[in-house]
Write a protein that holds these residues in place. Structure first.
Motif, mmCIF file in Angstrom:
data_model
loop_
_atom_site.group_PDB
_atom_site.id
_atom_site.type_symbol
_atom_site.label_atom_id
_atom_site.label_comp_id
_atom_site.label_asym_id
_atom_site.label_seq_id
_atom_site.Cartn_x
_atom_site.Cartn_y
_atom_site.Cartn_z
ATOM 1 N N ALA A 32 2.292 -10.552 6.177
ATOM 2 C CA ALA A 32 3.373 -10.353 4.890
ATOM 3 C C ALA A 32 4.912 -10.788 5.642
ATOM 4 O O ALA A 32 5.934 -10.174 5.044
ATOM 5 N N VAL B 213 2.527 -6.309 -1.883
ATOM 6 C CA VAL B 213 1.735 -6.597 -0.552
ATOM 7 C C VAL B 213 1.206 -8.032 -0.717
ATOM 8 O O VAL B 213 1.497 -9.223 -0.131
ATOM 9 N N LYS C 220 -5.021 -11.823 1.157
ATOM 10 C CA LYS C 220 -4.633 -11.719 -0.336
ATOM 11 C C LYS C 220 -5.763 -11.436 -1.239
ATOM 12 O O LYS C 220 -5.563 -10.561 -2.216
ATOM 13 N N ALA D 293 -6.722 -7.969 -0.973
ATOM 14 C CA ALA D 293 -5.792 -7.200 -1.499
ATOM 15 C C ALA D 293 -5.810 -7.122 -3.022
ATOM 16 O O ALA D 293 -5.658 -6.229 -3.862
ATOM 17 N N VAL E 263 0.400 -2.359 -3.785
ATOM 18 C CA VAL E 263 -0.407 -3.415 -3.417
ATOM 19 C C VAL E 263 0.000 -4.837 -3.817
ATOM 20 O O VAL E 263 -0.054 -5.807 -3.350
#
Ligand code: HEM
Length: 127
Positions: A124, A112, A75, A78, A109
């Motif tokens: 995910a 995601v 995370k 990202a 993104v």
């Protein structure tokens, strides 16, 4: 402050970030001068700082580290990618094509980031 409340605040700031990014993306597409207004430059930073602060507070308080929880590592990675591509979309893109492509990629993104956060899974929930 109890954790459920901090989590609710974190999710609220996450949704605010998405709304603010979409609005600025729309202003970029429509060539609106609002994108350059001073408040539209500093307000998103305030929301992002609160989002980060509540996330960090939870990570520390709940002892969730990117080293022990791969979903948090993915995370955070990202989020870095989102910040870079997002700034190309709203500011640094040299051509309109670059900005539009960066805008679409940033939205992907963001999806995601939400999927990883909601599933607590680096894949995910796709695996
Ligand atoms: C674009 C930025 C971010 C978005 C969109 C986002 C989104 C979310 C969402 C939707 C949840 C709720 C998940 C659930 O209901 O279980 C969540 C939880 C969480 N986030 Fe974030 N977040 C962001 C940034 C951060 C940052 C920067 C950190 C840490 C430094 C962080 C740490 C956490 C933690 C620890 C939880 C709670 C996990 C748990 O309850 O077990 N987040 N995030």
């Amino acid at each position: 402050m109890p954790w459920p409340l901090i989590k609710q605040l974190h999710v609220a700031f996450a949704l605010l970030t998405v709304c603010s990014f979409c609005l600025r993306g729309y202003w970029m597409l429509s060539r609106s001068p609002r994108l350059q207004a001073s408040w539209s430059r500093w307000l998103p930073h305030v929301i992002d700082a609160l989002l980060f602060a509540t996330g960090l507070a939870m990570a520390i308080g709940l002892s969730i580290s990117p080293l022990t929880h791969p979903w948090l590592a993915v995370k955070l990675l990202a989020i870095v990618v989102y910040i870079i591509i997002g700034s190309i979309a709203l500011k640094r893109g040299r051509t309109r094509g670059q900005r539009v492509a960066a805008l679409l990629l940033s939205l992907l993104v963001l999806i995601v980031i939400f999927a990883v956060a909601l599933h607590h899974d680096p894949w995910a929930g796709l695996r």
